[in-house]
Design a protein around this motif. Sequence first.
Motif, PDB file in Angstrom:
ATOM      1  N   PRO A 295       0.828  -1.205   0.000  1.00  0.00           N
ATOM      2  CA  PRO A 295       0.000   0.000   0.000  1.00  0.00           C
ATOM      3  C   PRO A 295       0.870   1.266   0.000  1.00  0.00           C
ATOM      4  CG  PRO A 295      -0.816  -1.581   1.603  1.00  0.00           C
ATOM      5  CD  PRO A 295       0.504  -2.103   1.122  1.00  0.00           C
ATOM      6  N   ARG A 296       0.304   2.351  -0.521  1.00  0.00           N
ATOM      7  CA  ARG A 296       1.005   3.636  -0.583  1.00  0.00           C
ATOM      8  C   ARG A 296       0.395   4.618   0.410  1.00  0.00           C
ATOM      9  NH1 ARG A 296       4.075   0.222  -3.329  1.00  0.00           N
ATOM     10  NH2 ARG A 296       5.294   1.196  -4.984  1.00  0.00           N
ATOM     11  N   GLU A 297       1.253   5.425   1.006  1.00  0.00           N
ATOM     12  CA  GLU A 297       0.816   6.490   1.903  1.00  0.00           C
ATOM     13  C   GLU A 297       1.056   7.839   1.239  1.00  0.00           C
ATOM     14  OE1 GLU A 297       1.453   4.573   6.362  1.00  0.00           O
ATOM     15  OE2 GLU A 297       2.995   5.910   5.528  1.00  0.00           O
ATOM     16  N   PHE A 298      -0.019   8.617   1.114  1.00  0.00           N
ATOM     17  CA  PHE A 298       0.054   9.977   0.609  1.00  0.00           C
ATOM     18  C   PHE A 298      -0.041  10.918   1.822  1.00  0.00           C
ATOM     19  CE2 PHE A 298      -1.355   7.436  -2.853  1.00  0.00           C
ATOM     20  CZ  PHE A 298      -1.084   8.084  -4.043  1.00  0.00           C
ATOM     21  N   LEU A 299       1.092  11.341   2.353  1.00  0.00           N
ATOM     22  CA  LEU A 299       1.116  12.288   3.470  1.00  0.00           C
ATOM     23  C   LEU A 299       1.235  13.681   2.867  1.00  0.00           C
ATOM     24  CD1 LEU A 299       1.128  12.803   6.500  1.00  0.00           C
ATOM     25  CD2 LEU A 299       3.598  12.408   6.499  1.00  0.00           C
ATOM     26  N   LEU A 300       0.145  14.448   2.956  1.00  0.00           N
ATOM     27  CA  LEU A 300       0.018  15.667   2.165  1.00  0.00           C
ATOM     28  C   LEU A 300      -0.216  16.902   3.026  1.00  0.00           C
ATOM     29  CD1 LEU A 300      -2.403  14.260  -0.559  1.00  0.00           C
ATOM     30  CD2 LEU A 300       0.094  14.357  -0.658  1.00  0.00           C
ATOM     31  N   GLN A 301       0.386  17.988   2.608  1.00  0.00           N
ATOM     32  CA  GLN A 301       0.075  19.304   3.158  1.00  0.00           C
ATOM     33  C   GLN A 301      -0.826  20.017   2.160  1.00  0.00           C
ATOM     34  OE1 GLN A 301       3.027  21.660   5.367  1.00  0.00           O
ATOM     35  NE2 GLN A 301       2.745  23.287   3.847  1.00  0.00           N
ATOM     36  N   GLY A 302      -2.049  20.332   2.582  1.00  0.00           N
ATOM     37  CA  GLY A 302      -3.010  20.996   1.710  1.00  0.00           C
ATOM     38  C   GLY A 302      -3.026  22.489   1.962  1.00  0.00           C
ATOM     39  N   GLU A 303      -2.614  23.267   0.971  1.00  0.00           N
ATOM     40  CA  GLU A 303      -2.519  24.724   1.101  1.00  0.00           C
ATOM     41  C   GLU A 303      -3.632  25.384   0.289  1.00  0.00           C
ATOM     42  OE1 GLU A 303       1.444  25.783  -0.077  1.00  0.00           O
ATOM     43  OE2 GLU A 303       2.385  24.477   1.421  1.00  0.00           O
ATOM     44  N   LEU A 304      -4.475  26.133   0.981  1.00  0.00           N
ATOM     45  CA  LEU A 304      -5.643  26.755   0.356  1.00  0.00           C
ATOM     46  C   LEU A 304      -5.486  28.270   0.354  1.00  0.00           C
ATOM     47  CD1 LEU A 304      -8.561  26.437  -0.766  1.00  0.00           C
ATOM     48  CD2 LEU A 304      -9.348  26.586   1.613  1.00  0.00           C
TER      49      LEU A 304
ATOM     50  N   ASN B  40      -1.871  20.258  -2.952  1.00  0.00           N
ATOM     51  CA  ASN B  40      -1.544  19.136  -2.081  1.00  0.00           C
ATOM     52  C   ASN B  40      -0.121  18.692  -2.384  1.00  0.00           C
ATOM     53  OD1 ASN B  40      -4.011  18.522  -0.503  1.00  0.00           O
ATOM     54  ND2 ASN B  40      -4.916  18.295  -2.536  1.00  0.00           N
ATOM     55  N   ILE B  41       0.761  18.867  -1.394  1.00  0.00           N
ATOM     56  CA  ILE B  41       2.185  18.640  -1.584  1.00  0.00           C
ATOM     57  C   ILE B  41       2.667  17.577  -0.600  1.00  0.00           C
ATOM     58  CG2 ILE B  41       4.467  19.730  -1.569  1.00  0.00           C
ATOM     59  CD1 ILE B  41       2.940  22.425  -1.977  1.00  0.00           C
ATOM     60  N   ALA B  42       3.479  16.641  -1.079  1.00  0.00           N
ATOM     61  CA  ALA B  42       3.993  15.576  -0.215  1.00  0.00           C
ATOM     62  C   ALA B  42       4.901  16.149   0.869  1.00  0.00           C
ATOM     63  CB  ALA B  42       4.754  14.552  -1.043  1.00  0.00           C
ATOM     64  N   VAL B  43       4.659  15.721   2.125  1.00  0.00           N
ATOM     65  CA  VAL B  43       5.538  16.050   3.252  1.00  0.00           C
ATOM     66  C   VAL B  43       5.876  14.727   3.952  1.00  0.00           C
ATOM     67  CG1 VAL B  43       4.894  18.452   3.629  1.00  0.00           C
ATOM     68  CG2 VAL B  43       3.440  16.654   4.549  1.00  0.00           C
ATOM     69  N   PRO B  44       6.662  13.866   3.289  1.00  0.00           N
ATOM     70  CA  PRO B  44       6.848  12.484   3.753  1.00  0.00           C
ATOM     71  C   PRO B  44       7.471  12.348   5.131  1.00  0.00           C
ATOM     72  CG  PRO B  44       8.432  13.043   2.037  1.00  0.00           C
ATOM     73  CD  PRO B  44       7.441  14.152   2.078  1.00  0.00           C
ATOM     74  N   ASN B  45       8.172  13.371   5.607  1.00  0.00           N
ATOM     75  CA  ASN B  45       8.857  13.274   6.897  1.00  0.00           C
ATOM     76  C   ASN B  45       8.099  13.966   8.024  1.00  0.00           C
ATOM     77  OD1 ASN B  45      11.089  11.928   5.669  1.00  0.00           O
ATOM     78  ND2 ASN B  45      11.838  13.900   4.937  1.00  0.00           N
ATOM     79  N   ARG B  46       6.857  14.340   7.743  1.00  0.00           N
ATOM     80  CA  ARG B  46       6.093  15.060   8.772  1.00  0.00           C
ATOM     81  C   ARG B  46       5.820  14.175   9.995  1.00  0.00           C
ATOM     82  NH1 ARG B  46       3.294  20.048   8.775  1.00  0.00           N
ATOM     83  NH2 ARG B  46       2.632  20.327  10.938  1.00  0.00           N
ATOM     84  N   ILE B  47       5.574  12.893   9.783  1.00  0.00           N
ATOM     85  CA  ILE B  47       5.426  11.938  10.878  1.00  0.00           C
ATOM     86  C   ILE B  47       6.287  10.719  10.583  1.00  0.00           C
ATOM     87  CG2 ILE B  47       3.091  12.713  11.484  1.00  0.00           C
ATOM     88  CD1 ILE B  47       2.002  10.272  10.038  1.00  0.00           C
ATOM     89  N   GLU B  48       6.506   9.900  11.588  1.00  0.00           N
ATOM     90  CA  GLU B  48       7.347   8.725  11.442  1.00  0.00           C
ATOM     91  C   GLU B  48       6.765   7.762  10.398  1.00  0.00           C
ATOM     92  OE1 GLU B  48      10.331   7.845  12.842  1.00  0.00           O
ATOM     93  OE2 GLU B  48      10.378   9.929  13.535  1.00  0.00           O
TER      94      GLU B  48
END
Length: 256
Positions: A140-149, A162-170
């Motif tokens: 499975p894939r994880e899309f860890l995203l920062q959504g800027e409006l 929606n921009i990837a922030v892969p290191n935001r959480i472990e």
Amino acid sequence: METSIPMTAPATRKRPSLPRRIAKGLLIALVALVLLVVLANWLWLRSGSNRWELAIDENGTQIYTLKSPGTATLKVRGVTQSKEFTLSNHLAPFFDADIQKDCGKWVEGCLDYRIIKPWDAQSGYNVTMWTVALFPPFAPREFLLQGELSQDPRTRVVTLENIAVPNRIEPSDCCVRLNHVHNVWRYTPLGDGTIKIEFISDFDMGDAFPKLLLSLGAPSAIHKMLTEENPRLLRQPKYRAARIDFIDEGLTVAAK
């Protein structure tokens, strides 16, 4: 006295057993398949015009693709127009925490959706994570995203990135977390109640997932999302009734 030399029959070559012949055939087919995939990926990597090209033009929706030589990913851009929904209607799902209960309605194969950081006006963004199942043998894939409006105060154009922030959480052991995602929604009010909707998809599934396979299905999938799936979901009463107080609907201002 003549001496006769006994003649020995030539040794009969033993034919491989059926299981061994099948195994050999399968091995040859597997090697050929691997070589074919490597060749296809090499040709795909070298291809591309570095320009937006029209791929689909149906039901008032246009889908464009952009491929640059030397890159493995394909960017896809969808454009359509609608008078059916306001800006607030379009943006309401962005604030809807209930999507966590049934994310599969929004993303095919979604296993889980979590709001890591709720959106607030001061920061102007939220952080969410979508976990999406793929077909075997891919994890499975994880899309860890920062959504800027944001909204342009002059044109009333609303942009959601929606921009990837892969290191935001472990990271987790269950899944592959994507490092490259930059998906953009843009909503432009045209002044008569019509809204121009643009969506740009730009992401890489990572790991060894076949890029060519993903790219082949992307244009039709995004066309279906814009013309069928999203409108059907936005017709839910809770989204129809939504009114976001900091969004200027711009119904009488035509964007330049």
